[in-house]
Every structure is written in structure tokens, then in C-alpha cells.
Design a protein around this motif. Structure first.
Motif, short mmCIF file in Angstrom:
data_model
loop_
_atom_site.label_atom_id
_atom_site.label_comp_id
_atom_site.label_asym_id
_atom_site.label_seq_id
_atom_site.Cartn_x
_atom_site.Cartn_y
_atom_site.Cartn_z
N UNK A 204 -11.97 -16.04 -7.64
CA UNK A 204 -12.84 -15.74 -6.51
C UNK A 204 -13.73 -14.56 -6.83
N UNK A 205 -14.74 -14.35 -6.02
CA UNK A 205 -15.62 -13.21 -6.20
C UNK A 205 -14.86 -11.93 -5.92
N UNK A 206 -15.36 -10.85 -6.50
CA UNK A 206 -14.68 -9.57 -6.33
C UNK A 206 -14.67 -9.14 -4.87
N UNK A 207 -15.67 -9.55 -4.11
CA UNK A 207 -15.69 -9.20 -2.69
C UNK A 207 -14.50 -9.82 -1.98
N UNK A 208 -14.14 -11.05 -2.35
CA UNK A 208 -12.97 -11.69 -1.75
C UNK A 208 -11.69 -10.98 -2.15
N UNK A 209 -11.65 -10.47 -3.38
CA UNK A 209 -10.48 -9.70 -3.81
C UNK A 209 -10.28 -8.48 -2.93
N UNK A 210 -11.36 -7.73 -2.70
CA UNK A 210 -11.22 -6.52 -1.90
C UNK A 210 -10.87 -6.84 -0.45
N UNK A 211 -11.33 -7.98 0.06
CA UNK A 211 -10.93 -8.41 1.41
C UNK A 211 -9.43 -8.70 1.45
N UNK A 212 -8.94 -9.36 0.41
CA UNK A 212 -7.50 -9.64 0.34
C UNK A 212 -6.69 -8.36 0.23
N UNK A 213 -7.20 -7.40 -0.54
CA UNK A 213 -6.50 -6.12 -0.70
C UNK A 213 -6.46 -5.36 0.62
N UNK A 214 -7.57 -5.39 1.36
CA UNK A 214 -7.62 -4.71 2.66
C UNK A 214 -6.59 -5.31 3.62
N UNK A 215 -6.50 -6.63 3.63
CA UNK A 215 -5.51 -7.29 4.50
C UNK A 215 -4.09 -6.93 4.08
N UNK A 216 -3.89 -6.79 2.78
CA UNK A 216 -2.57 -6.44 2.26
C UNK A 216 -2.16 -5.05 2.72
N UNK A 217 -3.07 -4.10 2.61
CA UNK A 217 -2.77 -2.72 2.98
C UNK A 217 -2.57 -2.54 4.48
N UNK A 218 -3.15 -3.44 5.27
CA UNK A 218 -3.02 -3.33 6.73
C UNK A 218 -1.80 -4.08 7.28
N UNK A 219 -1.05 -4.74 6.40
CA UNK A 219 0.12 -5.50 6.84
C UNK A 219 1.33 -4.58 7.00
N UNK A 220 1.81 -4.43 8.22
CA UNK A 220 2.97 -3.59 8.48
C UNK A 220 4.22 -4.13 7.79
N UNK A 221 4.35 -5.46 7.76
CA UNK A 221 5.52 -6.05 7.11
C UNK A 221 5.52 -5.78 5.61
N UNK A 222 4.33 -5.83 4.99
CA UNK A 222 4.24 -5.54 3.56
C UNK A 222 4.60 -4.10 3.27
N UNK A 223 4.14 -3.19 4.11
CA UNK A 223 4.46 -1.77 3.92
C UNK A 223 5.95 -1.52 4.10
N UNK A 224 6.55 -2.18 5.10
CA UNK A 224 8.00 -2.04 5.30
C UNK A 224 8.78 -2.59 4.11
N UNK A 225 8.30 -3.73 3.59
CA UNK A 225 8.97 -4.33 2.44
C UNK A 225 8.88 -3.42 1.21
N UNK A 226 7.74 -2.77 1.03
CA UNK A 226 7.59 -1.85 -0.11
C UNK A 226 8.56 -0.68 0.01
N UNK A 227 8.71 -0.14 1.21
CA UNK A 227 9.65 0.96 1.42
C UNK A 227 11.09 0.49 1.22
N UNK A 228 11.38 -0.69 1.74
CA UNK A 228 12.71 -1.29 1.55
C UNK A 228 13.00 -1.45 0.05
N UNK A 229 12.03 -2.00 -0.67
CA UNK A 229 12.21 -2.22 -2.11
C UNK A 229 12.38 -0.90 -2.85
N UNK A 230 11.67 0.14 -2.39
CA UNK A 230 11.82 1.45 -3.02
C UNK A 230 13.22 2.01 -2.87
N UNK A 231 13.78 1.89 -1.68
CA UNK A 231 15.14 2.38 -1.43
C UNK A 231 16.18 1.54 -2.19
N UNK A 232 15.96 0.23 -2.22
CA UNK A 232 16.83 -0.65 -3.01
C UNK A 232 16.78 -0.27 -4.48
#
Length: 398
Positions: A204-232
Motif C-alpha cells: 500500500x501507499x505510505x499514506x495508508x501505512x501511517x493511517x494504519x499506524x495511527x489507528x494502532x496507537x489509538x487502540x486502547x486494547x492494543x496498548x493494554x496488550x502491550x503493557x500485559x506483554x511487558x509484565x509477562x
């Protein structure tokens, strides 16, 4: 037919999965050698526990750096095979440098290259397999982590047995040879053409990549999973770092017994990983993670009560198996929550969180060990396991 066997038969081309899994094992081979050699390096260089822990923390600092840098690069360039080769080359360089270590400074340089080797591997390999085996993602990533468990499990007893006859410096040099062989094999034999044809459709175009990254960073579940994985990861790596030190300095174990203990931690994950991964494809990631973290917390709490070396190894092995068996489940959970256009960055986020939090354990654990004894470190690991368990309960059920 058992679900694992049924799903395994659905995979038409096993060759890429096999090669990448063996390569993953080679990166953890490097890490396993480092862990089993560390207590004897500490003895020869007259280091304290805090300094030894700092060496491991340097490894995780390098891991944070490489995961932050590599995620966007991999997503945009799609240079999966080249990145995997460079990781294995870093592992080879690390073992060669370690074999020449005469001070903490050269050991620190080796630790940096180990961090690049081990953590840098995941950013190209997990999206590669996740897209190639999308319908059997849990099983594919489970087999991928079996490679890691084999590397973590086989390297320590081999290194321990070799050290009965030669020095740790010579052991490090000899065991670097399989790593460079695998690096060359990856570039020559990993079938990239078929995947490149598929990836061109996904590109995909780089613009689509940055849109996907923005959605990733705004996902509360993803952030919780990252913290969970860090503690694990704090719990998992804390066990593997301080177990050899405890066995050598408290229980006066031989190199061979230290190697066997590190192998026993991985044994359950080697055989249980594919079963757990396939099971998580069917019933979901959350219940698997919750039960594994609960078991590990209970066993780590009981661990300081055992003074017999063999019972101690048995209990810590069961705790380690429960922790390592969910590694593919957490990886699959990450892919479930991420857009395929930003899958490399999702892996980067996950492993950055893991490395950043895990990097604190060796120093904190070293300070605790220097002041209160090595046995007290396992109380810290019980707490981190319980915190990860609490976060897993807060994750959505679906």
C-alpha cells in the motif's frame, strides 16, 4: 483427528515456516548461550549481581532501540529476508565478541549485538508468517515459537556440557558457527519469490501505512496488550536470568546442571506451544493467557520454599513452561488487533514494550539480590506475574 494435526495438514507449503522457525531458534540459541555463560563470566571477571544485571539490561536497551527503528522500516520496505539475515549476523558477531571479553565493556558490546539479534528478528518474521499463513496464524506462530524454545532449550545444556572440558571463551567461539551457517542458509534457501508476489498485492501507499499506524496507537486494547506483554516478559525473562545465578551461587550447581535447568523450562513450551496456539485459534487468546499467568504466579510464589535443587528445578520448570507456552498466543493476539498494513509496527510496539519493561528487571533484581539475597528476586517475579494476570482480566472477552 486432533485439531493441531488437522490444521497442520491445511498448511500447503511448510518450507518457509520451517526455515523461519529454525532461524528463530538460532537467535535464541545465542541468547541461551549468553545466559548459561553469564554466571561463570561473573565469577571470572569478579562482578556483583547488579553489574551482571546491568549487562542484561544493556541487552534490552538495544532491543528497545532495534524494535522502534525496525517496525516502520519493515512495513515500508518489506525486506523481510534481509532483516532476518542481519539479525543472525548480529548474533554471530555477539558470540565472537563475547569469546574475547576481558572486561565489562566488551561484554556490554556483545550484549548490544545479542539484543539486536533476538529482538530484531520478530519484526520481520512475525508479519511474514502471519500474512503467509493467515488462516492458521495461531498454529504457524506457535511453530515459530517452538523454534525459539528449541534454541533456548538446547543451547544451555550443550554449552554447559562443553564447558566441562574447555573455557567459556572457547565455548562461545565454537557455538557461534551454527549461527553464521543459518544466516547464509536464510539468504539462499528462504523462498521469497512466492511471498513477494503476494506482498505486491498487499503493498500500500505510505499514506495508508501511517493511517494504519495511527489507528494502532489509538487502540486502547492494543496498548493494554502491550503493557500485559511487558509484565509477562518481565516475569519470563526474570526467571531465565536469575535461575542460573541462583543455581550457581546458592545451590553450587555445575554448568551441566544449569544447562539442564534452562532446558527444562523450555521443554513444556516445545511440545505445548502448538497445542496452545491452535487451542487459542478456537476458544480465543484471553482464557489461555489468564490460566497460564495464574499458574505461573502460584508456582513462583511457592518457589522460595524449596531448598532441594531438584525440586527447585522441577517447580521453576513448570512455571517457565506455563509462561513460555503462551508466547505464540500473545503474538497472535497482537496480529488480531492490528491492521495488516501496520503489522510490522504492531510487532514493534509489542516488543518495545516488552524490552523496555523487561530491561528494568535485571537491574532491580540485581539490587534486590545484592541486598536481600537471590531468593527474594522470585517474590518480585510473582508480583509481575500477578499484575499481568490483572491486565489479562481487563482485556475484552472477544
Amino acid at each position: 483427528m486432533h485439531p493441531v494435526l488437522r490444521n497442520f495438514r491445511e498448511i500447503k507449503n511448510i518450507k518457509p515456516l520451517s526455515i523461519v522457525s529454525i532461524g528463530h531458534g538460532a537467535t535464541h540459541w545465542v541468547n541461551g548461550i549468553f545466559l548459561v555463560l553469564l554466571p561463570f563470566i561473573v565469577q571470572d571477571l569478579s562482578l556483583n549481581y547488579t553489574t551482571a544485571g546491568t549487562m542484561v539490561s544493556i541487552f534490552f536497551i538495544a532491543a528497545v532501540a532495534i524494535t522502534i527503528i525496525s517496525g516502520p522500516i519493515i512495513d515500508i520496505t518489506k525486506k523481510y529476508i534481509t532483516a532476518q539475515f542481519l539479525c543472525l549476523l548480529s548474533g554471530f558477531i555477539a558470540l565472537v565478541i563475547m569469546s574475547q571479553s576481558t572486561s565489562v565493556y566488551t561484554l556490554a558490546i556483545a550484549a548490544i549485538f545479542i539484543g539486536i539479534c533476538v529482538s530484531g528478528w520478530h519484526t520481520p518474521s512475525i508479519p511474514y508468517l502471519s500474512q503467509l499463513y493467515e488462516k492458521n496464524r495461531g498454529l504457524a506462530l506457535s511453530i515459530h515459537t517452538v523454534g525459539a524454545s528449541l534454541g533456548d532449550g538446547i543451547a544451555p545444556p550443550i554449552a554447559g556440557l562443553i564447558m566441562l572440558y574447555i573455557t567459556w571463551q572457547q565455548t562461545s567461539m565454537i557455538l557461534s558457527i551454527p549461527v553464521i551457517i543459518m544466516a547464509i542458509y536464510i539468504t539462499r534457501c528462504l523462498p521469497s519469490i512466492d511471498y513477494d508476489e503476494k506482498s505486491s498485492k498487499l503493498h500500500v501507499k505510505r499514506t495508508n501505512y501511517w493511517e494504519g499506524l495511527k489507528a494502532l496507537l489509538s487502540s486502547k486494547n492494543m496498548l493494554k496488550l502491550c503493557l500485559l506483554a511487558g509484565l509477562w516478559s518481565m516475569t519470563q525473562n526474570g526467571v531465565t536470568v536469575f535461575l542460573p545465578l541462583y543455581l550457581v551461587f546458592v545451590m553450587d550447581a555445575s554448568p551441566a546442571l544449569v544447562g539442564f535447568a534452562l532446558f527444562s523450562i523450555q521443554a513444556g513450551a516445545i511440545f505445548g506451544g502448538p497445542v496452545v496456539g491452535t487451542w487459542s485459534d478456537q476458544i480465543g487468546r484471553r482464557p489461555i493467557v489468564i490460566n497460564a499467568l495464574l499458574i505461573s504466579a502460584i508456582l513462583l510464589f511457592l518457589l522460595p520454599l524449596f531448598d532441594n535443587v531438584y525440586l527447585f528445578i522441577l517447580i521453576v520448570s513448570l512455571a517457565g513452561c506455563s509462561l513460555y507456552s503462551i508466547r505464540p498466543v500473545i503474538h497472535s493476539w497482537t496480529m488480531d488487533l492490528s491492521d495488516k498494513n501496520a503489522s510490522g509496527s504492531a510487532v514493534s510496539m509489542l516488543f518495545t514494550a516488552q524490552a523496555a519493561l523487561t530491561g528494568t528487571v535485571p537491574i532491580i533484581g540485581g539490587l534486590i539480590a545484592d541486598n536481600y539475597g537471590l531468593k527474594s528476586v522470585f517474590i518480585l517475579l510473582t508480583i509481575t506475574s500477578l499484575l499481568a494476570l490483572i491486565l489479562s482480566l481487563l482485556m475484552p472477552k472477544k
